[in-house]
Design an enzyme around this catalytic site. Structure first.
Site, PDB file in Angstrom:
ATOM      1  N   LEU A  42     -17.122   3.408  -1.396  1.00 59.36           N
ATOM      2  CA  LEU A  42     -16.501   4.617  -0.827  1.00 59.36           C
ATOM      3  C   LEU A  42     -16.924   5.894  -1.554  1.00 59.36           C
ATOM      4  CD1 LEU A  42     -12.777   3.696  -0.050  1.00 59.36           C
ATOM      5  CD2 LEU A  42     -14.621   4.070   1.571  1.00 59.36           C
ATOM      6  N   SER A  49       0.372   4.937   3.898  1.00 59.90           N
ATOM      7  CA  SER A  49       1.346   4.220   3.068  1.00 59.90           C
ATOM      8  C   SER A  49       2.713   4.887   3.065  1.00 59.90           C
ATOM      9  CB  SER A  49       0.804   4.187   1.643  1.00 59.90           C
ATOM     10  OG  SER A  49       1.812   3.816   0.739  1.00 59.90           O
ATOM     11  N   GLU A 103       4.325   5.188   0.548  1.00 62.49           N
ATOM     12  CA  GLU A 103       4.386   5.976  -0.687  1.00 62.49           C
ATOM     13  C   GLU A 103       4.247   7.476  -0.406  1.00 62.49           C
ATOM     14  OE1 GLU A 103       4.763   5.219  -4.149  1.00 62.49           O
ATOM     15  OE2 GLU A 103       5.493   3.315  -3.392  1.00 62.49           O
ATOM     16  N   TYR A 148      -1.423   8.551  -6.400  1.00 62.98           N
ATOM     17  CA  TYR A 148      -1.743   7.647  -5.285  1.00 62.98           C
ATOM     18  C   TYR A 148      -1.126   8.168  -3.987  1.00 62.98           C
ATOM     19  CZ  TYR A 148      -1.288   3.624  -2.185  1.00 62.98           C
ATOM     20  OH  TYR A 148      -1.301   2.798  -1.087  1.00 62.98           O
ATOM     21  N   ASN A 191       5.647  -1.529   2.199  1.00 66.11           N
ATOM     22  CA  ASN A 191       5.095  -2.600   1.354  1.00 66.11           C
ATOM     23  C   ASN A 191       4.975  -3.902   2.144  1.00 66.11           C
ATOM     24  OD1 ASN A 191       6.413  -0.523  -0.238  1.00 66.11           O
ATOM     25  ND2 ASN A 191       5.950  -1.777  -2.019  1.00 66.11           N
ATOM     26  N   GLY A 233      -1.814  -9.151  -5.064  1.00 66.82           N
ATOM     27  CA  GLY A 233      -2.260  -9.061  -6.452  1.00 66.82           C
ATOM     28  C   GLY A 233      -1.075  -9.222  -7.405  1.00 66.82           C
ATOM     29  N   VAL A 248       5.024  -5.927  -7.747  1.00 65.57           N
ATOM     30  CA  VAL A 248       6.252  -6.535  -8.262  1.00 65.57           C
ATOM     31  C   VAL A 248       6.624  -7.856  -7.573  1.00 65.57           C
ATOM     32  CG1 VAL A 248       7.991  -5.281  -6.873  1.00 65.57           C
ATOM     33  CG2 VAL A 248       8.500  -5.962  -9.223  1.00 65.57           C
ATOM     34  N   ARG A 256      12.882  -1.297  -1.847  1.00 63.94           N
ATOM     35  CA  ARG A 256      11.725  -1.245  -0.957  1.00 63.94           C
ATOM     36  C   ARG A 256      12.038  -1.999   0.325  1.00 63.94           C
ATOM     37  NH1 ARG A 256      10.441   1.931  -4.042  1.00 63.94           N
ATOM     38  NH2 ARG A 256       8.472   2.327  -5.121  1.00 63.94           N
ATOM     39  N   ARG A 301       8.030   4.187 -14.416  1.00 62.68           N
ATOM     40  CA  ARG A 301       6.997   5.142 -14.015  1.00 62.68           C
ATOM     41  C   ARG A 301       7.401   6.581 -14.309  1.00 62.68           C
ATOM     42  NH1 ARG A 301       5.261   2.009  -8.354  1.00 62.68           N
ATOM     43  NH2 ARG A 301       4.740   0.096  -9.474  1.00 62.68           N
ATOM     44  N   ALA A 309       7.281   9.165 -12.476  1.00 67.32           N
ATOM     45  CA  ALA A 309       8.107   9.643 -11.363  1.00 67.32           C
ATOM     46  C   ALA A 309       8.253   8.447 -10.430  1.00 67.32           C
ATOM     47  CB  ALA A 309       7.443  10.814 -10.648  1.00 67.32           C
ATOM     48  N   GLU A 310       9.471   8.119 -10.093  1.00 64.05           N
ATOM     49  CA  GLU A 310       9.716   6.886  -9.327  1.00 64.05           C
ATOM     50  C   GLU A 310      10.008   7.212  -7.865  1.00 64.05           C
ATOM     51  OE1 GLU A 310       9.276   3.874  -8.582  1.00 64.05           O
ATOM     52  OE2 GLU A 310      10.613   2.658  -9.833  1.00 64.05           O
TER      53      GLU A 310
HETATM   54  P1  GDP Z   1       4.573   0.197  -4.801  1.00 70.11           P
HETATM   55  O1  GDP Z   1       5.811   0.440  -3.993  1.00 70.11           O
HETATM   56  O2  GDP Z   1       3.306   0.343  -4.032  1.00 70.11           O
HETATM   57  O3  GDP Z   1       4.542   0.957  -6.076  1.00 70.11           O
HETATM   58  O4  GDP Z   1       4.623  -1.406  -5.139  1.00 70.11           O
HETATM   59  P2  GDP Z   1       4.961  -2.192  -6.492  1.00 70.11           P
HETATM   60  O5  GDP Z   1       5.148  -3.611  -6.086  1.00 70.11           O
HETATM   61  O6  GDP Z   1       3.949  -1.908  -7.560  1.00 70.11           O
HETATM   62  O7  GDP Z   1       6.356  -1.573  -6.990  1.00 70.11           O
HETATM   63  C1  GDP Z   1       7.522  -1.611  -6.202  1.00 70.11           C
HETATM   64  C2  GDP Z   1       8.725  -1.125  -7.031  1.00 70.11           C
HETATM   65  O8  GDP Z   1       9.033  -2.095  -8.013  1.00 70.11           O
HETATM   66  C3  GDP Z   1       8.499   0.199  -7.777  1.00 70.11           C
HETATM   67  O9  GDP Z   1       9.606   1.031  -7.566  1.00 70.11           O
HETATM   68  C4  GDP Z   1       8.409  -0.222  -9.230  1.00 70.11           C
HETATM   69  O10 GDP Z   1       8.885   0.759 -10.152  1.00 70.11           O
HETATM   70  C5  GDP Z   1       9.332  -1.427  -9.247  1.00 70.11           C
HETATM   71  N1  GDP Z   1       9.060  -2.316 -10.388  1.00 70.11           N
HETATM   72  C6  GDP Z   1       9.973  -2.749 -11.301  1.00 70.11           C
HETATM   73  N2  GDP Z   1       9.368  -3.505 -12.227  1.00 70.11           N
HETATM   74  C7  GDP Z   1       8.051  -3.577 -11.912  1.00 70.11           C
HETATM   75  C8  GDP Z   1       6.912  -4.209 -12.516  1.00 70.11           C
HETATM   76  O11 GDP Z   1       6.999  -4.872 -13.545  1.00 70.11           O
HETATM   77  N3  GDP Z   1       5.707  -4.054 -11.880  1.00 70.11           N
HETATM   78  C9  GDP Z   1       5.581  -3.324 -10.723  1.00 70.11           C
HETATM   79  N4  GDP Z   1       4.386  -3.214 -10.134  1.00 70.11           N
HETATM   80  N5  GDP Z   1       6.631  -2.699 -10.159  1.00 70.11           N
HETATM   81  C10 GDP Z   1       7.850  -2.823 -10.731  1.00 70.11           C
END
Ligand code: GDP
Length: 301
Positions: free
Chosen positions: A37, A103, A105, A127, A156, A163, A167, A195, A256, A258-259
């Site tokens: 890309l 997304s 997001e 992102y 999601n 991967g 989470v 989510r 993160r 910013a969440e």
């Molecule tokens: P995203 O929604 O694309 O960021 O998908 P993720 O699966 O990476 O994260 C989903 C949510 O899970 C986010 O709000 C994260 O802060 C929360 N979360 C809590 N603990 C974890 C962790 O250990 N890894 C990830 N990736 N997310 C986590």
């Protein structure tokens, strides 16, 4: 796509070690072509060679935490990469139907719940910001050049092939490792984040449906149900008879800058226009992922 009788070409980045684990089961049935890309001409070449009727742009730097440590690369791939792909389409064959993987997001700090195609965006990570650009440029190429370009705003979507840094898979893989005695704890960040998790298999059907319509448009794809990371953890640990409180450690380093606290989508438009509805619900999705990870560790012993 293979089940529907398509000839499928996959665009892959060159790497000294191949990571085709997730497409191993179909590798012999698809054509893989190297391109990037970041390299405009490579995209033109791959389209000239494959001459597709449909292009699905699922490529991105897609892991939210990495987007803070590599914000410029994320912008190049996740944002400008869409423009490069659209330019290649315009040059090689403007009749190609184009799908952009947008997304949830993009909604970030949500202005309303549930989120629809009309909800304003307020991305909370580099992102999310890059995805807003990708979404906007897709609409712009539709409006500027009449390209059949659709943006799917997918919430999601998960499966046993997710991967392990995301989470859902991190949790189901963690449960399987703990059950098999390979780990003693599972470190997580924010357990309160909510989510709208759906099954990827249902969501790809929606992508395909978008490109089969008479006119290109944008659609939210979601289940409409919200769950917290805590709900996910409880559901994943319970079938193996373990008390999650004894294993889950909250690690502040995994929180993160910013969440995105809560995402829940309203897919009414997709239901009405595409006749789409998700088939797999959250408990079934989590069970499917836990079982797949348990089976994987059993098989490797
Ligand atoms: P995203 O929604 O694309 O960021 O998908 P993720 O699966 O990476 O994260 C989903 C949510 O899970 C986010 O709000 C994260 O802060 C929360 N979360 C809590 N603990 C974890 C962790 O250990 N890894 C990830 N990736 N997310 C986590």
């Amino acid at each position: 796509m293979l089940e529907k009788g398509y000839t499928v070409w996959g665009m892959v980045r060159r790497a000294s070690t191949e990571t085709f684990e997730r497409i191993e089961h179909i590798k012999g049935k698809i054509q893989l072509k190297q391109a990037d890309l970041l390299d405009q001409l490579s995209l033109v070449r791959v389209l000239e060679e494959s001459r597709p009727h449909e292009v699905y742009n699922l490529a991105a730097q897609s892991f939210v935490p990495t987007s803070w440590s590599q914000p410029v690369l994320t912008g190049e791939l996740t944002g400008l990469g869409v423009t490069r792909m659209l330019e290649a389409v315009r040059l090689v064959d403007p009749g190609i139907r184009f799908y952009q993987a947008s997304s949830s997001e993009m909604f970030g700090q949500v202005r309303e719940t549930p989120q629809t195609e009309r909800t304003p965006f307020h991305p909370r990570s580099p992102y999310g910001v890059a995805k807003v650009y990708g979404h906007a440029i897709t609409i712009n190429y539709r409006e500027s050049y009449g390209i059949f370009a659709c943006s799917g705003i997918l919430f999601n979507h998960e499966s046993p092939r997710r991967g392990k840094e995301f989470v859902t898979r991190k949790v189901t893989d963690g449960v399987a490792r703990i059950k098999h005695g390979l780990a003693r704890e599972l470190r997580l960040g924010n357990l309160e984040a909510r989510r709208d998790w759906g099954f990827a298999g249902d969501y790809v059907e929606a992508m395909w449906l978008m490109l089969q319509q008479e006119a290109a448009d944008d659609y939210v794809i979601a289940t409409g149900e919200g769950h917290s990371v805590r709900d996910l953890v409880e559901l994943a640990f319970s079938p193996v008879g373990l008390d999650w409180r004894q294993y889950v450690v909250v690690d502040p380093n995994l929180k993160r800058p910013a969440e995105v606290d809560v995402l829940r989508g309203d897919a009414t438009k997709a239901r009405h226009r595409l006749g789409w509805a998700p088939k797999v619900r959250f408990p079934e999705l989590v069970r499917m992922m836990v079982e797949a990870d348990l089976a994987r560790y059993s098989a490797s012993r």
